[in-house]
Design an enzyme around this catalytic site. Structure first.
Site, PDB file in Angstrom:
ATOM      1  N   LYS A  51       0.840  -1.204   0.000  1.00 45.65           N
ATOM      2  CA  LYS A  51       0.000   0.000   0.000  1.00 45.65           C
ATOM      3  C   LYS A  51       0.873   1.251   0.000  1.00 45.65           C
ATOM      4  O   LYS A  51       0.612   2.215  -0.721  1.00 45.65           O
ATOM      5  CB  LYS A  51      -0.939  -0.001   1.223  1.00 45.65           C
ATOM      6  CG  LYS A  51      -2.088  -0.983   1.072  1.00 45.65           C
ATOM      7  CD  LYS A  51      -2.863  -1.192   2.367  1.00 45.65           C
ATOM      8  CE  LYS A  51      -3.885  -2.316   2.161  1.00 45.65           C
ATOM      9  NZ  LYS A  51      -4.587  -2.690   3.390  1.00 45.65           N
ATOM     10  N   GLN A  95      -5.055  -1.551   9.635  1.00 42.01           N
ATOM     11  CA  GLN A  95      -4.836  -2.823   8.934  1.00 42.01           C
ATOM     12  C   GLN A  95      -5.465  -3.964   9.735  1.00 42.01           C
ATOM     13  O   GLN A  95      -5.185  -4.121  10.924  1.00 42.01           O
ATOM     14  CB  GLN A  95      -3.323  -3.055   8.736  1.00 42.01           C
ATOM     15  CG  GLN A  95      -2.992  -4.309   7.966  1.00 42.01           C
ATOM     16  CD  GLN A  95      -3.490  -4.294   6.513  1.00 42.01           C
ATOM     17  OE1 GLN A  95      -3.389  -3.275   5.834  1.00 42.01           O
ATOM     18  NE2 GLN A  95      -4.037  -5.405   6.063  1.00 42.01           N
ATOM     19  N   ASP A 118     -11.504   2.866   4.233  1.00 37.76           N
ATOM     20  CA  ASP A 118     -11.982   1.491   4.073  1.00 37.76           C
ATOM     21  C   ASP A 118     -13.506   1.457   3.963  1.00 37.76           C
ATOM     22  O   ASP A 118     -14.087   0.400   3.690  1.00 37.76           O
ATOM     23  CB  ASP A 118     -11.542   0.628   5.270  1.00 37.76           C
ATOM     24  CG  ASP A 118     -10.291  -0.194   4.950  1.00 37.76           C
ATOM     25  OD1 ASP A 118      -9.964  -0.311   3.750  1.00 37.76           O
ATOM     26  OD2 ASP A 118      -9.664  -0.705   5.896  1.00 37.76           O
TER      27      ASP A 118
END
Ligand code: NAP
Length: 283
Positions: A51, A95, A118
């Site tokens: 990422k 995460q 997200d």
């Protein structure tokens, strides 16, 4: 026999990332993405590294917070609060999976909704449900929809079957396809006669996590198939939830594993970070 199109997620995601980079090149203030990683799960470290690399290539600034596996809920919460207040940070990602002693659902809700790249905060879930396009949509279903649209944009009236009802994928995928005027059926572990249901699917999206569960004779000829599952076999080979070989020659298009949905997830994370930066919030 149909000439099945293999939907090339690598190429489609590279094109999307190039478009994002061009947009970001013109921005005087660059978007910033903060990643919080708790613990030492090797797979999570690889995901975070990928990422950060993708951010750098697109011109997005990265902020990293790495906490030890024994980090307390309050310590992770403090990192989230600091990033919420930092005007250089436009997107925040915790995460997952976080270590089991942490309440990750509660931590996710602490992320400011306009930085929740997200798309898992209640505000963003609610916006998706109500068709408010100002929200941030979860990355994997967003990427899956883009792959479907790369094959077919006229989705109205098509029967879409999604196998899986997770908050991260199945439920938002259903909302996205409903917004495209598909007739959507969400299947799960208690669904009766799944093969018959799948045989009716013009669009089949499998997100279960069971290697090659979807057999060739479950597929409707001419269907578009998106395989979200990532399963590692004992041989080390990665495979999806659909019997790929059996689908070839039968369906109109299918995503491979790897190289299908996976690369789109990161590209959509960058898309969400840019969208969050463009929204123009003061912190
Ligand atoms: P999850 O939370 O474990 O959900 C799995 C879903 O599959 C559940 O809704 C479950 O039903 C359903 N299911 C399990 N066994 C079934 C069966 N025999 N028949 C029908 N449905 C069944 O998983 P997830 O997070 O949604 O992820 C699903 C897969 O996608 C995993 O392989 C994951 O690695 C992959 N994934 C890939 C990406 C990517 O970037 N490519 C991103 C996210 C996930 P119940 O609800 O009834 O238990």
């Amino acid at each position: 026999m149909t000439d099945t199109q293999i939907i090339d997620g690598k190429t489609i995601s590279a094109a999307l990332r190039a478009t994002l980079k061009t947009q970001i090149d013109f921005m005087p203030v660059k978007p910033g993405l903060a990643v919080i990683l708790v613990g030492d799960d090797p797979a999570s470290h690889v995901y975070v590294r990928n990422k950060i690399k993708a951010c750098a290539e697109a011109g997005i600034r990265s902020f990293e917070s790495r906490l030890p596996v024994q980090a307390l809920q309050a310590e992770v919460a403090a990192e989230i609060k600091a990033f919420n207040a930092n005007p250089d940070v436009h997107g925040i990602l915790l995460q997952l999976p976080a270590p089991a002693h942490l309440d990750s659902a509660a931590l996710i809700q602490m992320i400011a909704p306009h930085k929740d790249v997200d798309g898992l905060s209640f505000i963003n879930q609610g916006k998706l449900l109500s068709g408010d396009e100002s929200g941030l949509v979860p990355c994997t279903p967003q990427g899956a929809l883009r792959l479907i649209q790369s094959v077919e944009t006229a989705l109205s009236g098509k029967h879409a079957v999604i196998i899986g009802r997770s908050l991260l994928f199945g439920k938002p995928m259903a909302q996205l396809l409903l917004a495209q005027d598909c007739t959507v059926t969400t299947a799960h572990s208690r669904t009766r006669d799944l093969p018959a249901l799948c045989r009716n699917a013009d669009i089949l999206v499998a997100a279960v996590g069971r290697p090659e569960m979807v057999k060739g004779d479950w597929l409707k000829p001419g269907a578009i198939v998106v395989d979200v599952g990532i399963n590692r076999l004992e041989s080390g080979k990665l495979t999806g939830d659909v019997d790929f070989e059996a689908a070839l020659g039968k369906v109109r298009a299918i995503t491979p594993v790897p190289g299908g949905v996976g690369p789109m997830t990161i590209a959509c994370l960058l898309t969400n970070t840019l969208k969050a930066a463009q929204a123009g919030h003061s912190t």
